[in-house]
Design a protein around this motif. Sequence first.
Motif, short mmCIF file in Angstrom:
data_model
loop_
_atom_site.label_atom_id
_atom_site.label_comp_id
_atom_site.label_asym_id
_atom_site.label_seq_id
_atom_site.Cartn_x
_atom_site.Cartn_y
_atom_site.Cartn_z
N GLU A 191 0.74 -1.23 0.24
CA GLU A 191 -0.10 -0.09 0.00
C GLU A 191 0.60 1.44 0.10
O GLU A 191 0.28 2.44 0.16
CB GLU A 191 -0.85 0.01 1.15
CG GLU A 191 -2.27 -1.21 1.33
CD GLU A 191 -3.15 -1.02 2.15
OE1 GLU A 191 -3.12 -0.02 3.10
OE2 GLU A 191 -3.89 -2.00 2.10
N ALA A 192 2.03 1.28 -0.12
CA ALA A 192 3.14 2.10 -0.04
C ALA A 192 2.89 3.06 -1.52
O ALA A 192 2.46 2.45 -2.45
CB ALA A 192 4.39 1.88 0.41
N PHE A 193 3.47 4.47 -1.35
CA PHE A 193 3.30 4.99 -3.06
C PHE A 193 4.72 4.56 -3.63
O PHE A 193 5.97 4.61 -2.96
CB PHE A 193 3.26 6.13 -2.65
CG PHE A 193 3.32 7.28 -3.86
CD1 PHE A 193 4.60 7.75 -4.76
CD2 PHE A 193 2.30 7.36 -4.53
CE1 PHE A 193 4.24 8.40 -5.71
CE2 PHE A 193 2.41 7.96 -5.83
CZ PHE A 193 3.11 8.62 -6.42
N LEU A 194 4.80 4.34 -4.57
CA LEU A 194 5.89 3.87 -5.65
C LEU A 194 6.52 4.95 -6.53
O LEU A 194 5.50 5.50 -7.38
CB LEU A 194 5.70 2.56 -6.55
CG LEU A 194 6.83 2.14 -7.44
CD1 LEU A 194 8.00 1.81 -6.66
CD2 LEU A 194 6.15 1.11 -8.17
N THR A 195 7.69 5.28 -6.82
CA THR A 195 8.08 5.95 -7.71
C THR A 195 9.46 5.39 -8.05
O THR A 195 10.49 5.11 -7.32
CB THR A 195 8.50 7.47 -7.35
OG1 THR A 195 7.21 8.10 -7.01
CG2 THR A 195 9.21 8.22 -8.72
N ILE A 196 9.60 5.14 -9.45
CA ILE A 196 10.95 4.65 -9.89
C ILE A 196 11.45 5.69 -10.97
O ILE A 196 10.76 5.78 -11.82
CB ILE A 196 10.92 3.08 -10.66
CG1 ILE A 196 10.50 2.06 -9.51
CG2 ILE A 196 12.09 2.83 -11.09
CD1 ILE A 196 10.35 0.72 -10.10
N ASN A 197 12.68 5.99 -10.75
CA ASN A 197 13.07 7.18 -11.79
C ASN A 197 13.56 6.57 -12.94
O ASN A 197 14.10 5.51 -12.75
CB ASN A 197 13.98 8.20 -10.68
CG ASN A 197 13.39 9.04 -9.70
OD1 ASN A 197 12.17 9.51 -9.77
ND2 ASN A 197 14.12 9.55 -8.69
N CYS A 198 13.31 7.40 -14.01
CA CYS A 198 13.72 6.99 -15.25
C CYS A 198 14.49 8.40 -15.77
O CYS A 198 13.49 9.07 -16.21
CB CYS A 198 13.17 6.15 -16.10
SG CYS A 198 13.45 5.77 -17.90
N THR A 199 15.53 8.44 -16.43
CA THR A 199 15.98 9.81 -17.30
C THR A 199 16.61 8.91 -18.69
O THR A 199 17.26 7.74 -18.63
CB THR A 199 16.94 10.48 -16.62
OG1 THR A 199 17.85 9.91 -16.03
CG2 THR A 199 16.11 11.18 -15.41
N TYR A 200 16.91 9.67 -19.71
CA TYR A 200 17.23 9.09 -21.05
C TYR A 200 18.01 10.33 -21.89
O TYR A 200 17.84 11.44 -21.25
CB TYR A 200 16.25 8.81 -21.75
CG TYR A 200 15.16 9.77 -22.27
CD1 TYR A 200 13.89 10.27 -21.58
CD2 TYR A 200 15.48 10.65 -23.45
CE1 TYR A 200 13.21 11.11 -21.92
CE2 TYR A 200 14.74 11.63 -23.89
CZ TYR A 200 13.44 11.83 -23.16
OH TYR A 200 12.57 12.96 -23.50
N THR A 201 18.64 9.99 -22.54
CA THR A 201 19.38 10.49 -23.70
C THR A 201 19.16 9.99 -25.05
O THR A 201 19.26 8.75 -25.00
CB THR A 201 20.89 10.91 -23.47
OG1 THR A 201 21.75 9.57 -23.50
CG2 THR A 201 21.30 11.74 -22.02
N ALA A 202 18.82 10.91 -25.77
CA ALA A 202 18.49 10.06 -27.33
C ALA A 202 18.74 11.32 -28.35
O ALA A 202 18.61 12.40 -28.30
CB ALA A 202 16.90 9.59 -27.16
N THR A 203 19.09 10.72 -29.52
CA THR A 203 19.29 11.17 -30.58
C THR A 203 18.09 11.09 -31.51
O THR A 203 17.55 10.02 -31.78
CB THR A 203 20.45 10.60 -31.57
OG1 THR A 203 20.17 9.27 -31.67
CG2 THR A 203 21.75 10.76 -30.77
#
Lengths: 115, 113
Positions: free
Chosen positions: A16-28
């Motif tokens: 029942e906890a709140f979830l955040t999984i971070n994702c960042t990207y670099t792209a051409t």
Amino acid sequence: GNSVTQMEGPVTLSEEAFLTINCTYTATGYPSLFWYVQYPGEGLQLLLKATKADDKGSNKGFEATYRKETTSFHLEKGSVQVSDSAVYFCALSVSPGGGADGLTFGKGTHLIIQP
Amino acid sequence: DGGITQSPKYLFRKEGQNVTLSCEQNLNHDAMYWYRQDPGQGLRLIYYSQIVNDFQKGDIAEGYSVSREKKESFPLTVTSAQKNPTAFYLCASSNGQGSYEQYFGPGTRLTVT
């Protein structure tokens, strides 16, 4: 080149906890963004996707918003369950002009939900 | 039901032997892919094929070979030249259009001793 960075795991939460999984990207080029989930010993399943800026992908209570200004695609869920325990992969594809030369994946985040 | 099948689920081989992993799809997808998964490494692209009788090397093609004689099939051969073949191998397919989302098979775990 293209790359995806996601938070290291394992991430351990109570049910029942709140979830955040971070994702960042670099792209051409202009990427499409994905979250995949992998249960133990299985292949990957597409969880959700977004194909342009400010799009929100959602599925099974999970959400992620394509943020072009911060090059991010963070995964969230308001109330996790034990059955959400799995490895989560953020990925992107960049194929302007047609053709599909494979996804670029992050290294995965192992999520453990305790009852 | 449409999907991707990989066989076998577990495969054991002695060092120095070539081994072929099977991948079949009935999704009528044009594009197919092979990835390798190692603990803590994520997925790395080995080979991909966008059309029958054509394929391209991915990021880690050395020591592997593929063929694409039929749209439905994309077998991967792990040769004796692959230095660290023990891994989990995943096959995927895509309709090669739009967002290029991929659909994955259940994987084959190869152990070489």
